[in-house]
Design a protein around this motif. Structure first.
Motif, PDB file in Angstrom:
ATOM      1  N   ILE A 131     -10.565  -0.639  -3.659  1.00 43.13           N
ATOM      2  CA  ILE A 131      -9.225  -1.231  -3.631  1.00 43.13           C
ATOM      3  C   ILE A 131      -8.189  -0.116  -3.558  1.00 43.13           C
ATOM      4  N   LEU A 132      -7.324  -0.200  -2.549  1.00 41.94           N
ATOM      5  CA  LEU A 132      -6.164   0.686  -2.452  1.00 41.94           C
ATOM      6  C   LEU A 132      -4.922  -0.194  -2.516  1.00 41.94           C
ATOM      7  N   SER A 133      -3.955   0.180  -3.368  1.00 43.44           N
ATOM      8  CA  SER A 133      -2.835  -0.732  -3.618  1.00 43.44           C
ATOM      9  C   SER A 133      -1.494  -0.010  -3.621  1.00 43.44           C
ATOM     10  N   SER A 134      -0.509  -0.636  -2.966  1.00 43.78           N
ATOM     11  CA  SER A 134       0.888  -0.216  -3.133  1.00 43.78           C
ATOM     12  C   SER A 134       1.662  -1.310  -3.866  1.00 43.78           C
ATOM     13  N   SER A 165       8.219  11.334  -4.899  1.00 43.07           N
ATOM     14  CA  SER A 165       9.381  11.342  -5.789  1.00 43.07           C
ATOM     15  C   SER A 165       9.047  10.769  -7.164  1.00 43.07           C
ATOM     16  N   HIS A 166       7.773  10.579  -7.443  1.00 46.67           N
ATOM     17  CA  HIS A 166       7.287  10.020  -8.708  1.00 46.67           C
ATOM     18  C   HIS A 166       7.617   8.542  -8.850  1.00 46.67           C
ATOM     19  N   ASN A 167       8.276   7.973  -7.860  1.00 45.77           N
ATOM     20  CA  ASN A 167       8.634   6.558  -7.937  1.00 45.77           C
ATOM     21  C   ASN A 167       7.524   5.742  -7.295  1.00 45.77           C
ATOM     22  N   THR A 168       6.599   5.267  -8.106  1.00 44.61           N
ATOM     23  CA  THR A 168       5.429   4.577  -7.571  1.00 44.61           C
ATOM     24  C   THR A 168       5.776   3.251  -6.924  1.00 44.61           C
ATOM     25  N   ASN A 169       6.964   2.720  -7.209  1.00 44.41           N
ATOM     26  CA  ASN A 169       7.350   1.450  -6.602  1.00 44.41           C
ATOM     27  C   ASN A 169       7.685   1.597  -5.118  1.00 44.41           C
ATOM     28  N   LYS A 170       7.864   2.841  -4.651  1.00 49.40           N
ATOM     29  CA  LYS A 170       8.259   3.050  -3.256  1.00 49.40           C
ATOM     30  C   LYS A 170       7.189   3.781  -2.458  1.00 49.40           C
ATOM     31  N   SER A 171       5.976   3.779  -2.924  1.00 45.10           N
ATOM     32  CA  SER A 171       4.877   4.389  -2.178  1.00 45.10           C
ATOM     33  C   SER A 171       4.248   3.334  -1.265  1.00 45.10           C
ATOM     34  N   PHE A 172       3.240   3.734  -0.489  1.00 45.21           N
ATOM     35  CA  PHE A 172       2.716   2.808   0.515  1.00 45.21           C
ATOM     36  C   PHE A 172       1.217   3.010   0.721  1.00 45.21           C
ATOM     37  N   VAL A 173       0.615   1.991   1.326  1.00 51.46           N
ATOM     38  CA  VAL A 173      -0.775   2.057   1.781  1.00 51.46           C
ATOM     39  C   VAL A 173      -0.776   1.760   3.280  1.00 51.46           C
ATOM     40  N   PHE A 174      -1.914   2.022   3.938  1.00 50.22           N
ATOM     41  CA  PHE A 174      -1.982   1.735   5.373  1.00 50.22           C
ATOM     42  C   PHE A 174      -3.398   1.320   5.756  1.00 50.22           C
ATOM     43  N   HIS A 175      -3.450   0.507   6.780  1.00 50.80           N
ATOM     44  CA  HIS A 175      -4.717  -0.050   7.259  1.00 50.80           C
ATOM     45  C   HIS A 175      -4.682  -0.060   8.781  1.00 50.80           C
ATOM     46  N   ASN A 176      -5.654   0.629   9.387  1.00 54.67           N
ATOM     47  CA  ASN A 176      -5.665   0.821  10.840  1.00 54.67           C
ATOM     48  C   ASN A 176      -4.335   1.446  11.263  1.00 54.67           C
ATOM     49  N   ASN A 177      -3.492   0.771  12.002  1.00 52.41           N
ATOM     50  CA  ASN A 177      -2.253   1.435  12.432  1.00 52.41           C
ATOM     51  C   ASN A 177      -1.005   0.810  11.803  1.00 52.41           C
ATOM     52  N   LYS A 178      -1.164   0.095  10.666  1.00 53.39           N
ATOM     53  CA  LYS A 178      -0.022  -0.535  10.005  1.00 53.39           C
ATOM     54  C   LYS A 178       0.180   0.041   8.598  1.00 53.39           C
ATOM     55  N   ILE A 179       1.465   0.180   8.236  1.00 51.64           N
ATOM     56  CA  ILE A 179       1.842   0.718   6.925  1.00 51.64           C
ATOM     57  C   ILE A 179       2.450  -0.421   6.096  1.00 51.64           C
ATOM     58  N   TYR A 180       2.062  -0.496   4.813  1.00 54.53           N
ATOM     59  CA  TYR A 180       2.503  -1.601   3.950  1.00 54.53           C
ATOM     60  C   TYR A 180       3.156  -1.054   2.674  1.00 54.53           C
ATOM     61  N   ASP A 181       4.319  -1.627   2.353  1.00 56.44           N
ATOM     62  CA  ASP A 181       5.000  -1.242   1.113  1.00 56.44           C
ATOM     63  C   ASP A 181       4.490  -2.025  -0.090  1.00 56.44           C
ATOM     64  N   LYS A 182       4.012  -3.225   0.157  1.00 54.15           N
ATOM     65  CA  LYS A 182       3.551  -4.071  -0.944  1.00 54.15           C
ATOM     66  C   LYS A 182       2.304  -4.816  -0.487  1.00 54.15           C
ATOM     67  N   ALA A 183       1.178  -4.155  -0.669  1.00 57.41           N
ATOM     68  CA  ALA A 183      -0.069  -4.744  -0.182  1.00 57.41           C
ATOM     69  C   ALA A 183      -1.250  -4.188  -0.958  1.00 57.41           C
ATOM     70  N   ILE A 184      -2.349  -4.901  -0.862  1.00 58.27           N
ATOM     71  CA  ILE A 184      -3.617  -4.456  -1.440  1.00 58.27           C
ATOM     72  C   ILE A 184      -4.657  -4.481  -0.322  1.00 58.27           C
ATOM     73  N   ILE A 185      -5.324  -3.344  -0.141  1.00 58.99           N
ATOM     74  CA  ILE A 185      -6.375  -3.244   0.874  1.00 58.99           C
ATOM     75  C   ILE A 185      -7.724  -3.321   0.175  1.00 58.99           C
ATOM     76  N   LEU A 186      -8.572  -4.208   0.649  1.00 59.44           N
ATOM     77  CA  LEU A 186      -9.921  -4.349   0.116  1.00 59.44           C
ATOM     78  C   LEU A 186     -10.916  -3.849   1.159  1.00 59.44           C
ATOM     79  N   ILE A 187     -11.751  -2.874   0.786  1.00 57.23           N
ATOM     80  CA  ILE A 187     -12.789  -2.341   1.676  1.00 57.23           C
ATOM     81  C   ILE A 187     -14.136  -2.766   1.105  1.00 57.23           C
TER      82      ILE A 187
END
Length: 692
Positions: A131-134, A165-187
């Motif tokens: 699980i990778l999560s933003s 910037s230590h602000n974990t609320n503004k980090s991101f995850v990505f899957h294939n060629n898309k970037i997500y600000d609020k998502a959970i990736i399940l592998i």
């Protein structure tokens, strides 16, 4: 199966590296990227290039505050780190839960994944889920825990993204060629030969005094004890407003029942001094500040070496909480120091860590270190350098000892504090018990005093009534004698046959006048003894005159004169009979003094007047004054200088009580062989008309 790690500089170099290692497009490839940068444009270009070259591969990753490079942990690196796992017999599938869409149900701490959607990706041989999560807010914990609950038969590992910037609320995850600000990736990892084993470590220890949460709303703490939530930090960190990194260095340690854990602080509201955490908390949870146990962390080096020695693995995945970056990076460096090849050192700096284990209800964790060992062969192991204690430098040994002393000292202080609080609470309870017992005694004593006062009041009234009855008996003699004379005169005339001389109307008038006098006397007595609990308005002059009337005869016999100076219109709202009793007592005392001192032509002067905000009734006599040694005792109960047949010693005591009951006062001034003046002072708000 194999794992290779590439330190990315440009895509051409990456392509050349892939060619050198015979890495080609395949659906069995899991390409995972640690992206330690905020530049999304460069990331988008990289993802597009990877998608073009490896169209069948699963490409995932997330932003990370730090990265592992050449057996070091660095937050200075800005280039992506790419891990490629190439499976021989296992397969990979993945999905994105875009939380801006309808993949969740419930509210607040009841966030849950739609289980039926995720189940579509499972196969009979599914072994693990990464699980990778933003999705890094206060609802993440319940969401991840629900995943762990629904799929507890699988091995689950992963973590939350961290920004530069230590602000974990503004980090991101990505899957294939898309970037997500609020998502959970399940592998999902499927394979009959696939095995995933997990190692996890939690080494934060409490160091401060325990506080109890007294007001909370889901994941927001408003108060601890009687203080705002932020006070637990302000005591030690006065510059909290300008440096919030202290929340990462010194997280909150929670004790809930028999379990203990730390929580990641998402935000602090300086306006109301509240703290928002990554997990929901409840009132009565115990909270302390905590810090990493450096000694325990360093001891994990041997544990991890043993884990890798005994656990088959062809690939490793590492998640290290971002709090390790604040003073505890060295232990992480030692954890990976025994791994020979950089190809097996890949992972992220995480804001939260996910792993499930037997006999533990939660999958969501904070401030932990996690390592996943992945293999398709039970005979393959990660190649390690031989572990030696001497590899640890004197600096690390000194740090271990220092932190060991600090934690032991903190524990001892906390134990002493708790013992002291227990003793204080016990002593407080003992004092409360004593106080309660004392209060009972006081209440009993007050009741007894009230009872005695009531008895004395009754005795005083009875004594006054006795004196009044004596006066009434004296006053009744004359009208009764008059009636007797009239009746005797009628009887004599009747016997002599002179009935015609009897004037019936005149006789009736004389008898009626006498009876009316008797009736008026009884009415005056009734009004004197009548007791009302309600304050009423009465005319002071009439009240004093009616009191004087009850004892006029005895005063006349002793040639004592009463002079009254009181305006006709002075009315007062209060208890009329109490005033009568006081005036009666003062007049009777003056009368007795005149008689005892054999003073003739005595004068009792009563003056009623306003002074400032008070109404004054002054009763003065010329009966010779009161000796100084007696003066201080005259208001005490049962104190009297009279013979027991003439006084009970309660008159002045009760008079003073009656006046003080209405917030007034009764005082005396006396000159020996001269005059005595009793001053009755009453609050002026009862007087009418008001003084102008």
């Amino acid at each position: 199966m194999r794992q290779l790690v590439h330190y990315y500089r440009d895509f051409d170099s990456f392509t050349e590296w892939c060619d050198e290692n015979s890495i080609t497009n395949s659906e069995r490839l899991l390409i995972e990227i640690n992206y330690p940068n905020d530049d999304r444009k460069l990331l988008k270009i990289l993802l597009t290039d990877l998608q073009s070259s490896f169209a069948d591969a699963t490409i995932v990753g997330m932003q990370s505050f730090a990265s592992f490079t050449n057996h070091q942990v660095s937050d200075l690196n800005r280039d992506p780190i790419i891990s490629i796992m190439e499976f021989d017999t296992s397969s990979i599938s993945s999905m994105v839960l875009n939380l801006d869409k309808n993949y969740i149900k419930g509210e607040c701490n009841d966030y849950k994944a739609e289980k039926h959607i995720i189940e579509k990706y499972l196969q009979a041989d599914t072994e693990a889920v990464e699980i990778l999560s933003s999705f890094n807010d206060c609802h993440t914990s319940s969401f991840i825990n629900s995943l762990g609950e629904d799929f507890r038969h699988l091995k689950i590992f992963g973590g939350g993204s961290t920004g530069k910037s230590h602000n974990t609320n503004k980090s991101f995850v990505f899957h294939n060629n898309k970037i997500y600000d609020k998502a959970i990736i399940l592998i999902f990892m499927h394979g009959e030969n696939l095995t995933v084993e997990l190692y996890q470590a939690f080494d934060w220890k409490p160091i401060s005094k325990k506080k109890r949460i007294t007001k909370t709303d889901d994941s927001t703490i408003f108060t601890m004890g009687d203080s705002p939530a932020l006070d637990i930090y302000r005591k030690y960190f006065p510059n909290l407003d300008s440096d919030t990194s202290v929340f990462l260095q010194v997280p909150l340690y929670i004790t809930k029942g028999n379990s203990s854990y730390t929580v990641h602080i998402l935000n602090a509201d300086l306006s109301n001094q509240s703290i928002s955490t990554a997990q929901p908390l409840e009132e009565n949870d115990i909270v302390q500040l905590s810090i990493g146990n450096y000694n325990a962390m360093m001891n994990r080096t041997q544990e991890i070496y043993n884990f890798l020695t005994k656990t088959p693995a062809q690939a490793l995945w590492i998640g290290a909480c971002i709090s390790y970056e604040y003073g505890f990076r060295i232990p992480i460096k030692y954890y990976i120091s025994n791994i020979k090849s950089n190809n097996h050192i890949f992972g992220y700096t995480t804001s939260q860590e996910y792993f499930n284990e037997e006999n533990h209800p939660n999958t969501f964790h904070n401030h932990t270190f996690i390592m996943a060992a992945i293999t398709e062969s039970n005979n393959s192991y990660i190649e390690l350098e031989e572990y030696k204690d001497e590899n640890i430098t004197p600096f690390e040994i000194a740090n271990k000892n220092l932190y060991s002393i600090m934690h032991k000292t903190a524990n001892e202080l906390n134990r002493l504090t708790e013992n002291l609080e227990i003793r204080v609470n016990q002593r407080t309870q003992e004092l409360k018990t004593l106080n309660d017992e004392l209060q009972i005694r006081i209440d009993d004593a007050v009741r007894e005093v009230k009872r005695q006062t009531a008895i004395m009041n009754q005795q005083s009234r009875l004594a006054s009534m006795g004196e009044i009855l004596e006066n009434i008996a004296h006053q009744w003699r004359q009208p009764l004698n008059a009636v007797s004379w009239v009746l005797q005169d009628i009887e004599i005339k009747a016997k002599l046959g002179n009935q015609a001389e009897i004037d019936i109307e005149a006789v009736a008038e004389k008898i009626n006048n006498s009876i009316q006098f008797l009736s008026n006397t009884i009415e005056d007595f009734r009004r004197f003894v009548d007791k009302s609990d309600m304050a009423q308005t009465f005319n002071l002059k009439k009240t004093i005159e009616s009191t004087k009337k009850l004892i006029d005869d005895t005063l006349t016999e002793l040639n004592i004169k009463i002079e009254l100076d009181c305006d006709e219109d002075i009315n007062y709202k209060g208890f009329e009979n109490d005033i009568k009793h006081v005036i009666m007592n003062l007049i009777n005392n003056a009368r007795d003094a005149f008689e005892e001192n054999e003073i003739k032509n005595g004068i009792i002067s009563i003056r009623v007047y306003h002074e400032k905000d008070e109404l004054i009734i002054a009763v003065k006599d010329n009966a010779g004054g009161i000796p100084k040694k007696i003066l201080k005792s005259i208001f005490e109960p049962y104190y009297t200088t009279k013979h027991k047949t003439k006084g009970t010693g309660l008159g002045l005591y009760m008079s003073k009580n009656l006046i003080e009951k209405v917030k007034g006062s009764l005082e005396v001034a006396s000159i020996l062989n001269g005059k005595t003046t009793f001053i009755i002072t009453l609050p002026d708000e009862g007087a009418m008309p008001k003084k102008k």
